[in-house]
Design a protein around this motif. Sequence first.
Motif, mmCIF file in Angstrom:
data_model
loop_
_atom_site.group_PDB
_atom_site.id
_atom_site.type_symbol
_atom_site.label_atom_id
_atom_site.label_comp_id
_atom_site.label_asym_id
_atom_site.label_seq_id
_atom_site.Cartn_x
_atom_site.Cartn_y
_atom_site.Cartn_z
ATOM 1 N N ASP A 112 -4.218 14.779 0.691
ATOM 2 C CA ASP A 112 -3.207 13.725 0.849
ATOM 3 C C ASP A 112 -3.320 13.058 2.219
ATOM 4 O O ASP A 112 -3.194 11.846 2.344
ATOM 5 C CB ASP A 112 -1.796 14.293 0.681
ATOM 6 C CG ASP A 112 -1.474 14.655 -0.757
ATOM 7 O OD1 ASP A 112 -2.206 14.211 -1.663
ATOM 8 O OD2 ASP A 112 -0.495 15.404 -0.962
ATOM 9 N N LEU B 128 -4.771 5.401 2.000
ATOM 10 C CA LEU B 128 -3.447 4.827 1.751
ATOM 11 C C LEU B 128 -2.349 5.556 2.519
ATOM 12 O O LEU B 128 -1.285 4.989 2.763
ATOM 13 C CB LEU B 128 -3.129 4.838 0.256
ATOM 14 C CG LEU B 128 -3.851 3.806 -0.595
ATOM 15 C CD1 LEU B 128 -3.508 3.998 -2.069
ATOM 16 C CD2 LEU B 128 -3.523 2.398 -0.153
ATOM 17 N N ALA B 129 -2.592 6.806 2.917
ATOM 18 C CA ALA B 129 -1.587 7.543 3.691
ATOM 19 C C ALA B 129 -1.332 6.854 5.026
ATOM 20 O O ALA B 129 -0.216 6.877 5.545
ATOM 21 C CB ALA B 129 -2.044 8.981 3.919
ATOM 22 N N TYR B 130 -2.357 6.219 5.563
ATOM 23 C CA TYR B 130 -2.215 5.557 6.862
ATOM 24 C C TYR B 130 -1.464 4.232 6.758
ATOM 25 O O TYR B 130 -1.157 3.621 7.780
ATOM 26 C CB TYR B 130 -3.587 5.376 7.511
ATOM 27 C CG TYR B 130 -4.177 6.711 7.877
ATOM 28 C CD1 TYR B 130 -3.822 7.324 9.065
ATOM 29 C CD2 TYR B 130 -5.018 7.380 7.010
ATOM 30 C CE1 TYR B 130 -4.323 8.568 9.394
ATOM 31 C CE2 TYR B 130 -5.524 8.626 7.327
ATOM 32 C CZ TYR B 130 -5.172 9.217 8.518
ATOM 33 O OH TYR B 130 -5.652 10.449 8.835
ATOM 34 N N TYR C 32 0.741 4.189 -2.822
ATOM 35 C CA TYR C 32 0.482 5.578 -2.443
ATOM 36 C C TYR C 32 1.602 6.497 -2.926
ATOM 37 O O TYR C 32 1.337 7.549 -3.520
ATOM 38 C CB TYR C 32 0.322 5.669 -0.926
ATOM 39 C CG TYR C 32 0.079 7.054 -0.401
ATOM 40 C CD1 TYR C 32 -1.102 7.720 -0.666
ATOM 41 C CD2 TYR C 32 1.038 7.700 0.381
ATOM 42 C CE1 TYR C 32 -1.336 8.989 -0.171
ATOM 43 C CE2 TYR C 32 0.803 8.965 0.879
ATOM 44 C CZ TYR C 32 -0.380 9.604 0.598
ATOM 45 O OH TYR C 32 -0.607 10.862 1.087
ATOM 46 N N ILE C 33 2.828 6.110 -2.686
ATOM 47 C CA ILE C 33 3.955 6.946 -3.104
ATOM 48 C C ILE C 33 4.042 7.019 -4.623
ATOM 49 O O ILE C 33 4.347 8.077 -5.188
ATOM 50 C CB ILE C 33 5.263 6.443 -2.464
ATOM 51 C CG1 ILE C 33 5.217 6.725 -0.961
ATOM 52 C CG2 ILE C 33 6.484 7.106 -3.100
ATOM 53 C CD1 ILE C 33 6.371 6.176 -0.186
ATOM 54 N N SER D 192 -6.315 10.585 2.559
ATOM 55 C CA SER D 192 -6.287 9.344 1.785
ATOM 56 C C SER D 192 -6.075 8.145 2.707
ATOM 57 O O SER D 192 -5.169 8.158 3.548
ATOM 58 C CB SER D 192 -5.144 9.401 0.761
ATOM 59 O OG SER D 192 -4.957 8.141 0.158
ATOM 60 N N CYS E 59 0.829 -1.211 0.000
ATOM 61 C CA CYS E 59 0.000 0.000 0.000
ATOM 62 C C CYS E 59 0.865 1.262 0.000
ATOM 63 O O CYS E 59 0.527 2.244 -0.678
ATOM 64 C CB CYS E 59 -0.934 0.005 1.199
ATOM 65 S SG CYS E 59 -2.213 -1.254 1.145
ATOM 66 N N VAL E 60 1.957 1.249 0.739
ATOM 67 C CA VAL E 60 2.862 2.404 0.768
ATOM 68 C C VAL E 60 3.433 2.657 -0.625
ATOM 69 O O VAL E 60 3.467 3.797 -1.096
ATOM 70 C CB VAL E 60 3.993 2.211 1.801
ATOM 71 C CG1 VAL E 60 5.081 3.262 1.634
ATOM 72 C CG2 VAL E 60 3.433 2.246 3.210
ATOM 73 N N ARG F 97 1.540 6.947 -6.704
ATOM 74 C CA ARG F 97 0.504 7.897 -7.123
ATOM 75 C C ARG F 97 0.964 9.336 -6.907
ATOM 76 O O ARG F 97 0.729 10.211 -7.738
ATOM 77 C CB ARG F 97 -0.787 7.669 -6.348
ATOM 78 C CG ARG F 97 -1.554 6.464 -6.776
ATOM 79 C CD ARG F 97 -2.842 6.357 -5.986
ATOM 80 N NE ARG F 97 -3.546 5.131 -6.315
ATOM 81 C CZ ARG F 97 -4.636 4.734 -5.704
ATOM 82 N NH1 ARG F 97 -5.148 5.454 -4.718
ATOM 83 N NH2 ARG F 97 -5.223 3.611 -6.055
ATOM 84 N N MET F 98 1.605 9.581 -5.783
ATOM 85 C CA MET F 98 2.058 10.946 -5.487
ATOM 86 C C MET F 98 3.182 11.378 -6.429
ATOM 87 O O MET F 98 3.256 12.548 -6.802
ATOM 88 C CB MET F 98 2.500 11.051 -4.036
ATOM 89 C CG MET F 98 1.339 10.940 -3.071
ATOM 90 S SD MET F 98 1.833 11.125 -1.365
ATOM 91 C CE MET F 98 2.053 12.897 -1.302
#
Length: 159
Positions: free
Chosen positions: A73, A78-80, A27-28, A76, A23-24, A30-31
């Motif tokens: 952000d 996914l941030a967690y 998320y990264i 989200s 997941c990290v 995507r950013m």
Amino acid sequence: MNLGPWGDLTVFAGLMEFVFATCVFVYIGRMERRTSHPMGEQVGAHKAVLAKIRKREPLTQDEFDYASELVADARSPLAYAIPAALFTIGFFYVVGCLFMLHLDGGNPSFRTFIGGIPMLTSMNIAAQLRRVAGMKRKLQDIPVLEAEPTEELATVGSA
């Protein structure tokens, strides 16, 4: 194969670490693919903008757009995954040590609980994310200032 409770928790923590790490990376990724706001390149811009929101000070349109991006952000799910992955690493270390001690018949030492450091750190990160995500309501109530015309700035600078 019966590993006992510590062994089962160690396997569970390893599997969860794999899930959260995936997941990290999503998320990264995507950013990194999106175009970032120009204010994101300025050192300390996020701290200044978030401080203005906390104090309910008016924002320029650029600051408002940047603050909206920061809040989105942090909101989200996914941030967690970032603090969850960090917490799971510490949990894996602690239960892995306890599993090995259970096999050997030893007593836990301070070394066993060193994994608590990333666990505490991850809770701080999650709390910071929640604080920024909670600014959505404040952000909706903050007035946005009109940008000054560039002609006035040019005449002031040339005088």
